[in-house]
Write a protein that holds these residues in place. Structure first.
Motif, PDB file in Angstrom:
ATOM      1  N   PRO A  23      50.914  14.561   5.590  1.00  0.00           N
ATOM      2  CA  PRO A  23      51.771  15.531   4.948  1.00  0.00           C
ATOM      3  C   PRO A  23      53.201  15.311   5.435  1.00  0.00           C
ATOM      4  O   PRO A  23      53.952  15.905   4.467  1.00  0.00           O
ATOM      5  CB  PRO A  23      51.228  16.765   5.537  1.00  0.00           C
ATOM      6  N   GLN A  24      53.463  14.748   6.436  1.00  0.00           N
ATOM      7  CA  GLN A  24      54.991  14.678   6.637  1.00  0.00           C
ATOM      8  C   GLN A  24      55.485  13.322   6.106  1.00  0.00           C
ATOM      9  O   GLN A  24      56.822  13.141   6.473  1.00  0.00           O
ATOM     10  CB  GLN A  24      55.323  14.715   8.136  1.00  0.00           C
ATOM     11  N   VAL A  53      40.650  15.168   5.398  1.00  0.00           N
ATOM     12  CA  VAL A  53      42.142  15.021   4.774  1.00  0.00           C
ATOM     13  C   VAL A  53      42.098  15.550   3.321  1.00  0.00           C
ATOM     14  O   VAL A  53      42.811  16.213   2.649  1.00  0.00           O
ATOM     15  CB  VAL A  53      42.572  13.713   5.067  1.00  0.00           C
ATOM     16  N   ARG A  56      41.757  19.243   2.933  1.00  0.00           N
ATOM     17  CA  ARG A  56      43.009  19.969   3.507  1.00  0.00           C
ATOM     18  C   ARG A  56      44.233  19.602   2.499  1.00  0.00           C
ATOM     19  O   ARG A  56      45.189  20.496   2.403  1.00  0.00           O
ATOM     20  CB  ARG A  56      43.230  19.531   4.920  1.00  0.00           C
ATOM     21  N   ALA A  57      44.257  18.456   2.463  1.00  0.00           N
ATOM     22  CA  ALA A  57      45.921  17.736   1.836  1.00  0.00           C
ATOM     23  C   ALA A  57      45.703  17.152   0.392  1.00  0.00           C
ATOM     24  O   ALA A  57      46.760  17.106  -0.316  1.00  0.00           O
ATOM     25  CB  ALA A  57      46.469  16.854   2.749  1.00  0.00           C
ATOM     26  N   ASN A  60      47.916  18.624  -2.648  1.00  0.00           N
ATOM     27  CA  ASN A  60      49.267  18.640  -2.830  1.00  0.00           C
ATOM     28  C   ASN A  60      49.771  16.998  -2.861  1.00  0.00           C
ATOM     29  O   ASN A  60      50.899  16.807  -3.110  1.00  0.00           O
ATOM     30  CB  ASN A  60      50.110  19.211  -1.724  1.00  0.00           C
ATOM     31  N   LEU A  61      48.894  16.124  -2.526  1.00  0.00           N
ATOM     32  CA  LEU A  61      49.335  14.690  -2.279  1.00  0.00           C
ATOM     33  C   LEU A  61      48.401  13.878  -3.165  1.00  0.00           C
ATOM     34  O   LEU A  61      47.338  14.206  -3.723  1.00  0.00           O
ATOM     35  CB  LEU A  61      48.780  14.233  -0.712  1.00  0.00           C
ATOM     36  N   ARG A 315      49.381  16.872  -9.520  1.00  0.00           N
ATOM     37  CA  ARG A 315      49.825  16.707  -8.059  1.00  0.00           C
ATOM     38  C   ARG A 315      51.293  16.548  -8.146  1.00  0.00           C
ATOM     39  O   ARG A 315      51.914  16.285  -9.105  1.00  0.00           O
ATOM     40  CB  ARG A 315      49.239  15.144  -7.669  1.00  0.00           C
ATOM     41  N   GLY A 317      52.999  15.209  -5.021  1.00  0.00           N
ATOM     42  CA  GLY A 317      53.323  14.913  -3.622  1.00  0.00           C
ATOM     43  C   GLY A 317      54.843  14.232  -3.962  1.00  0.00           C
ATOM     44  O   GLY A 317      55.501  14.235  -4.767  1.00  0.00           O
TER      45      GLY A 317
END
Length: 324
Positions: A23-24, A53, A56-57, A60-61, A315, A317
């Motif tokens: 995410p970073q 993953v 959770r992510a 957005n990605l 999305r 991302g």
């Protein structure tokens, strides 16, 4: 987000630390790897970590997963573990025939229904990395409606053909260039989005990576895979048009449109002759040259190929965040 994916960053599926940093990291898309980067003894662990993953992510990605090859014995376990919300696409490695993509397509169809996903929600990319895959490339490129683009695997293909992967001179082996050209032409003929070049195996060789990415772009590739965030930034720069190139293209297109309205389908702008083919190139995308403006078959939205958006639905991302 845009379906244009100039760089896709590999992340080992069994490395919890690296997965947690996703995410970073600013990258257009990620490929969570269950295949070559994961030891046989860690396959089950990798599936669990990757599933986490995606849950959770994935909202957005842009997250793709490279599964194990179709005949590995791991295919069904891989797909059952990862298919669900949050998964944008599947990278199928070492594809050698349309049979390989058809098997994955059939299983995905069942798992999509089981997960409550619409049919063909999950895109696929077939990786060409053996001589047999090249020989059957035409059939592979037309084998599945969910196939969005082809990927080129230089490491395994060079191994199969007994060639050096990357020469010390930095000049690509002509046999590898010929194979890449074949992948580009068959992709376009089949109505797919532009293919993705494989990874550059050396870290810390920025100029050599940049040259390889620019060369891939010149051949007609739409993006390239990376194995480190620093590589991803370089690849993005290579595949995104510069601001000056965008401005020049916009000026040429505006001048051509004015000339067309006046009854002439030709105009000279800054010493460059602009007619329908040139204007058509700029109209494909954001009035800019190169892969950012490329599309699939005629009538297909830019960068999507026949199977729809490569980035998946809605999305947002992070992009490359690099100057053009």
């Amino acid at each position: 987000m845009s379906s244009f994916l100039p760089a896709m960053l590999y992340v080992p599926g069994d490395d919890e630390h690296k997965l947690g940093k996703i995410p970073q990291i600013a990258a257009p898309a990620f490929i969570l790897d269950l295949e070559d980067a994961v030891a046989l003894s860690s396959k089950a662990k990798a599936r669990q970590l990757v599933r986490g993953v995606l849950e959770r992510a994935g909202e957005n990605l842009v997250l793709w997963v490279r599964i194990n090859r179709v005949d590995s014995g791991f295919l069904l376990d891989d797909l059952e573990a990862i298919v669900g919300p949050g998964l944008d696409g599947i990278v199928i490695p070492k594809v050698e025939s349309s049979h390989d993509t058809s098997i994955v397509d059939s299983i995905l169809g069942v798992l999509e229904r089981r997960s409550g996903l619409a049919a063909e929600t999950i895109r696929t990319s077939a990786t060409i990395e053996t001589a047999r895959g090249l020989a059957n490339l035409r059939d592979v490129a037309r084998s599945s409606p969910r196939l969005g683009f082809l990927s080129f695997g230089p490491g395994d293909l060079s191994l199969d053909l007994h060639l050096d992967w990357t020469a010390e001179s930095g000049i690509e082996n002509p046999t590898m260039t010929a194979a890449k050209t074949q992948v580009v032409i068959e992709s376009r003929s089949a109505g797919l989005a532009q293919p993705h070049d494989g990874v550059f195996p050396h870290l810390g060789k920025a100029e050599q990576l940049r040259a390889e990415a620019l060369f891939a772009r010149s051949l007609g590739f739409g993006g390239k895979h990376a194995i480190h965030p620093d590589q991803g930034k370089i690849v993005c720069c290579a595949f995104r048009p510069s601001q000056s190139a965008v401005a020049e293209a916009q000026a040429q297109l505006a001048a051509f449109q004015a000339s067309e309205q006046a009854g002439e389908a030709r105009v000279r702008v800054g010493g460059k002759f602009v007619d329908y083919p040139v204007a058509g190139r700029w109209r494909r995308g954001p009035a800019a040259p190169g892969p950012a403006a490329a599309g699939g078959a005629p009538g297909t939205p830019a960068g999507t190929g026949r199977g729809g958006s490569l980035a998946g639905p809605a999305r947002s991302g992070p992009g490359c965040h690099v100057a053009g």
